[in-house]
Write an enzyme that holds these catalytic residues in place. Structure first.
Site: not given
Ligand code: HEM
Ligand SMILES: CC(=O)N[C@H]1CO[C@H](CO)[C@@H](O)[C@@H]1O
Ligand SMILES: *[C@@H]1O[C@H](CO)[C@@H](O)[C@H](O)[C@H]1NC(C)=O
Ligand SMILES: *[C@@H]1O[C@H](CO)[C@@H](O)[C@H](O)[C@H]1NC(C)=O
Ligand SMILES: *[C@@H]1O[C@H](CO)[C@@H](O)[C@H](O)[C@H]1NC(C)=O
Ligand SMILES: *[C@@H]1O[C@H](CO)[C@@H](O)[C@H](O)[C@H]1NC(C)=O
Length: 334
Positions: A63, A95, A67
């Site tokens: 992820r 983020n 980003h």
């Molecule tokens: C298509 C649009 C996308 C949206 C709207 C999206 C949105 C999100 C959101 C909201 C999360 C949860 C974050 C959290 O709650 O901590 C997430 C997690 C994640 N995203 Fe996406 N994402 C997208 C595309 C992608 C792409 C293209 C990749 C990588 C190639 C990716 C990789 C990941 C991974 C691996 C996680 C899990 C992170 C973790 O377990 O720490 N995402 N994403």
């Molecule tokens: C809005 C939000 O979740 N911001 C977070 C971005 O990431 C940093 C850590 O790198 C957090 O401290 C912020 O709260």
């Protein structure tokens, strides 16, 4: 045509081509062959150890890499820490708390590299290599990572605005955002397959499982499988007091890189609204169906899309530096 004129024209053409050569084209497979021949091996060893002890690392790095590349290019700008003078990219409002183990694995690999070949391997290359290794460890496909990215000279939270997708976006919005980065609708679907691993915090999908109809607190998104929605309602019950509560992105095989993410979508088991929507929109549904039915097709397309992602907006030459530490610029006053 006169020979002289032809030569001049060829020279002009070559100059145009050289000027037009994108930085991505300057990356090579052998960039560190002379300066740090063991670079890939070192990254691979550090990353493997970290992933075995902390299995959530891989999804975190994946992820983070996404980003970094989407917001201003694969230049490790996402790794820079905020200081008194600058609010860095990683602290942008959207983020959604980037995963700490993703940062940690890059910093560990960089530390090991600095012992072997100080000041040689960029943090942007470390993040790209680490991500590839971790995808493979989860069972995902191999893809080529060419090297020679320089690290960004700046990183601002403001520059992230409008660059990253959000879980409430419509498929049309996602298609247009990805198109701005030169990805097709099919590549959007293939890259979204990254959600076959990792987790999302409840606030990212809460509006789907609580009060969806605007009246009844227990009303959930009718696109969701009922048992799935009710299980999430229970799991997230205390999310407002404990924002660390999260759910697996792929409820079936959460730690395995496979095509179950797509099979889930076809059964109403998508976690984020943006995930589930891919299975309903006419421009993305055919690819969800394709990847659900054929994991080889998913792996092939994911690998190609990752190669493309990993050269997005890269900096070479004097457009960047090789950071000594990944969380700060070499010139500490900037
Ligand atoms: C298509 C649009 C996308 C949206 C709207 C999206 C949105 C999100 C959101 C909201 C999360 C949860 C974050 C959290 O709650 O901590 C997430 C997690 C994640 N995203 Fe996406 N994402 C997208 C595309 C992608 C792409 C293209 C990749 C990588 C190639 C990716 C990789 C990941 C991974 C691996 C996680 C899990 C992170 C973790 O377990 O720490 N995402 N994403
Ligand atoms: C809005 C939000 O979740 N911001 C977070 C971005 O990431 C940093 C850590 O790198 C957090 O401290 C912020 O709260
Ligand atoms: C998604 O939209 C809902 C309803 O407008 C809103 O309450 C929620 O905060 C949004 N979620 C995110 C993560 O932006
Ligand atoms: C939510 O918190 C309440 C009160 O602290 C507790 O009794 C309950 O078990 C918690 N629910 C979950 C699903 O953790
Ligand atoms: C699955 O996709 C691969 C790669 O695109 C293709 O070669 C193969 O024929 C497909 N398999 C089936 C059963 O359709
Ligand atoms: C960031 O650095 C790049 C050069 O790498 C420069 O082109 C750009 O203008 C800088 N952006 C800001 C906001 O300083």
């Amino acid at each position: 045509m006169e020979r002289r004129a032809l030569v001049t024209r060829i020279a002009a053409l070559v100059a145009v081509l050289l000027l037009a050569t994108p930085a991505a084209a300057k990356l090579t497979a052998t960039y560190y062959q002379k300066t740090c021949p063991k670079a890939e091996q070192i990254v691979s060893e550090v990353v493997t150890t970290k992933q075995i002890t902390t299995p959530i690392t891989a999804a975190g790095a994946l992820r983070l890499f996404f980003h970094d590349c989407f917001a201003g290019g694969c230049d490790a700008s996402v790794l820079v820490s905020t200081n008194a003078f600058n609010r860095a990219e990683r602290d942008a409002d959207d983020n959604v708390s980037l995963p700490g183990d993703g940062f940690d694995v890059v910093i560990r690999a960089k530390t090991a590299l600095e012992l072997q070949c100080p000041g040689v391997v960029s943090c942007a290359d470390v993040l790209a290599l680490a991500t590839r290794e971790l995808v493979i460890m989860l069972g995902g496909p191999f893809y080529h990572v060419r090297l020679g990215r320089k690290d960004a000279l700046n990183s601002t939270a403001a520059s992230v605005e409008g660059q990253l997708p959000g879980p409430n976006m419509t498929v049309d919005q996602l298609i247009s955002l990805f198109a701005q980065k030169s990805f097709t609708a099919q590549e959007l679907v293939a890259l979204s397959g990254a959600h076959t691993v990792g987790f999302s915090h409840c606030d990212q999908f809460a509006s789907r499982i609580y009060g969806y109809d605007g009246r009844n607190q227990n009303a959930y998104d009718p696109a969701m499988n009922p048992q799935f929605a009710q299980a999430l309602q229970k799991a997230c019950a205390n999310y407002t007091t404990d924002p660390t509560i999260a759910a697996f992105n792929d409820v079936m095989t959460p730690g395995k890189f496979d095509n179950l993410y797509y099979q889930n979508l076809l059964r109403g088991l998508g976690l984020l609204a943006s995930d589930q929507a891919l299975a309903a929109h006419p421009r993305t549904k055919p690819f969800v169906q394709l990847y659900a039915a054929n994991q080889t097709a998913f792996f092939t397309d994911f690998a190609h899309a990752m190669e493309k992602l990993s050269v997005l907006g890269v900096k070479t030459g004097r457009k960047g530096e090789v950071r000594r530490r990944c969380d700060a610029f070499n010139n500490l006053s900037t």
